[in-house]
Design a protein around this motif. Structure first.
Motif, short mmCIF file in Angstrom:
data_model
loop_
_atom_site.label_atom_id
_atom_site.label_comp_id
_atom_site.label_asym_id
_atom_site.label_seq_id
_atom_site.Cartn_x
_atom_site.Cartn_y
_atom_site.Cartn_z
N ASN A 18 0.83 -1.21 0.00
CA ASN A 18 0.00 0.00 0.00
C ASN A 18 0.86 1.26 0.00
O ASN A 18 0.53 2.24 -0.67
N LEU A 19 1.96 1.23 0.72
CA LEU A 19 2.86 2.38 0.80
C LEU A 19 3.48 2.70 -0.56
O LEU A 19 3.66 3.86 -0.91
N ARG A 20 3.79 1.67 -1.33
CA ARG A 20 4.50 1.86 -2.61
C ARG A 20 3.57 2.10 -3.80
O ARG A 20 4.05 2.39 -4.91
N LYS A 21 2.25 1.95 -3.61
CA LYS A 21 1.32 2.20 -4.72
C LYS A 21 1.57 3.57 -5.30
O LYS A 21 1.83 4.50 -4.55
N PRO A 22 1.51 3.78 -6.59
CA PRO A 22 1.05 2.84 -7.63
C PRO A 22 2.14 1.90 -8.14
O PRO A 22 1.88 1.10 -9.03
N ASP A 23 3.36 1.99 -7.59
CA ASP A 23 4.43 1.09 -8.04
C ASP A 23 4.27 -0.28 -7.38
O ASP A 23 3.62 -0.41 -6.35
N GLU A 24 4.90 -1.28 -7.98
CA GLU A 24 4.97 -2.59 -7.37
C GLU A 24 5.97 -2.54 -6.22
O GLU A 24 7.02 -1.92 -6.33
N ALA A 25 5.62 -3.20 -5.13
CA ALA A 25 6.53 -3.39 -4.00
C ALA A 25 7.11 -4.79 -4.13
O ALA A 25 6.53 -5.65 -4.80
N CYS A 26 8.25 -5.04 -3.49
CA CYS A 26 8.87 -6.36 -3.63
C CYS A 26 9.77 -6.69 -2.45
O CYS A 26 10.13 -5.81 -1.66
N ALA A 81 16.39 -19.46 1.90
CA ALA A 81 15.70 -18.59 0.94
C ALA A 81 14.57 -19.40 0.32
O ALA A 81 14.80 -20.46 -0.24
N LEU A 82 13.33 -18.90 0.46
CA LEU A 82 12.16 -19.63 -0.05
C LEU A 82 11.62 -19.05 -1.35
O LEU A 82 10.90 -19.73 -2.08
N GLY A 83 11.92 -17.79 -1.62
CA GLY A 83 11.40 -17.16 -2.83
C GLY A 83 11.28 -15.66 -2.66
O GLY A 83 11.99 -15.05 -1.87
N ASN A 84 10.36 -15.08 -3.40
CA ASN A 84 10.15 -13.65 -3.30
C ASN A 84 8.67 -13.31 -3.27
O ASN A 84 7.82 -14.17 -3.44
N TRP A 85 8.40 -12.04 -3.04
CA TRP A 85 7.03 -11.55 -3.05
C TRP A 85 7.02 -10.22 -3.80
O TRP A 85 8.03 -9.52 -3.86
N HIS A 86 5.90 -9.92 -4.42
CA HIS A 86 5.71 -8.59 -5.00
C HIS A 86 4.23 -8.29 -5.08
O HIS A 86 3.38 -9.16 -4.89
N SER A 87 3.93 -7.03 -5.34
CA SER A 87 2.53 -6.61 -5.39
C SER A 87 2.09 -6.36 -6.82
O SER A 87 2.89 -6.04 -7.70
N HIS A 88 0.80 -6.52 -7.02
CA HIS A 88 0.12 -6.11 -8.25
C HIS A 88 -0.87 -5.02 -7.83
O HIS A 88 -1.94 -5.33 -7.32
N PRO A 89 -0.48 -3.76 -7.99
CA PRO A 89 -1.32 -2.66 -7.51
C PRO A 89 -2.71 -2.60 -8.14
O PRO A 89 -3.66 -2.18 -7.48
N SER A 109 9.10 -20.18 -4.27
CA SER A 109 7.69 -19.81 -4.18
C SER A 109 7.62 -18.32 -4.51
O SER A 109 8.46 -17.53 -4.05
N TYR A 110 6.63 -17.96 -5.31
CA TYR A 110 6.45 -16.58 -5.73
C TYR A 110 5.12 -16.09 -5.15
O TYR A 110 4.06 -16.51 -5.61
N LEU A 111 5.22 -15.22 -4.15
CA LEU A 111 4.01 -14.66 -3.53
C LEU A 111 3.64 -13.36 -4.23
O LEU A 111 4.51 -12.52 -4.48
N ILE A 112 2.35 -13.24 -4.55
CA ILE A 112 1.85 -12.04 -5.21
C ILE A 112 0.64 -11.55 -4.44
O ILE A 112 -0.31 -12.31 -4.20
#
Length: 141
Positions: A18-26, A81-89, A109-112
């Motif tokens: 939410n803080l990084r909107k409108p950009d993707e956070a990761c 290390a299990l993977g990464n996460w990112h947002s879809h605004p 694992s890729y968390l979105i």
């Protein structure tokens, strides 16, 4: 594959997205991996908030220096290390063609997290084997 995320870590990801909107956070996820009843279970024990150096709403690149620092922290704390996460605004919680193209680690694992509906954010986990994207069972506890 089952991925377990603590509610506080889900909230940490959501706040950063939410803080990084409108950009993707990761960021990255780390923890432990076990086998229970013949099924791999990943427990996320630490979420790393990292900088999207692309500052884009449809693409992310993790800051390499921050990534190295996170990996060193994982090793120092006995985490895997299990993977990464990112947002879809503004799009659903699914692997886009770009996400699939950049899913180099076929063990990750890729968390979105989707913020498409601000009142109902959706976090999902995916595995990509180089050809197919498969949803993983995600439990928030």
């Amino acid at each position: 594959m089952k991925v377990i995320v603590k509610k506080l870590d889900f909230e940490k990801i959501l706040a950063e997205a939410n803080l990084r909107k409108p950009d993707e956070a990761c960021g990255l996820i780390a923890g432990s991996e076990t086998e229970e009843n013949g099924e791999k279970v990943r427990r996320v024990e630490k979420v790393y908030i990292l900088t999207n150096i692309d500052h884009s709403n449809e693409h992310f690149t993790i800051d390499p220096k921050e990534q190295l620092t996170a990996i060193k922290d994982m090793r120092a704390n006995g985490l895997k290390a299990l993977g990464n996460w990112h947002s879809h605004p503004a799009s659903p919680s699914r692997q886009s063609e770009e996400d699939k193209r950049l899913s180099y680690d076929h063990n990750a694992s890729y968390l979105i997290i989707s913020l498409m509906n601000p009142d109902e954010p959706v976090l999902k986990s995916f595995h990509f084997d180089g050809e197919n994207s498969t949803a993983e069972e995600l439990i928030i506890e």
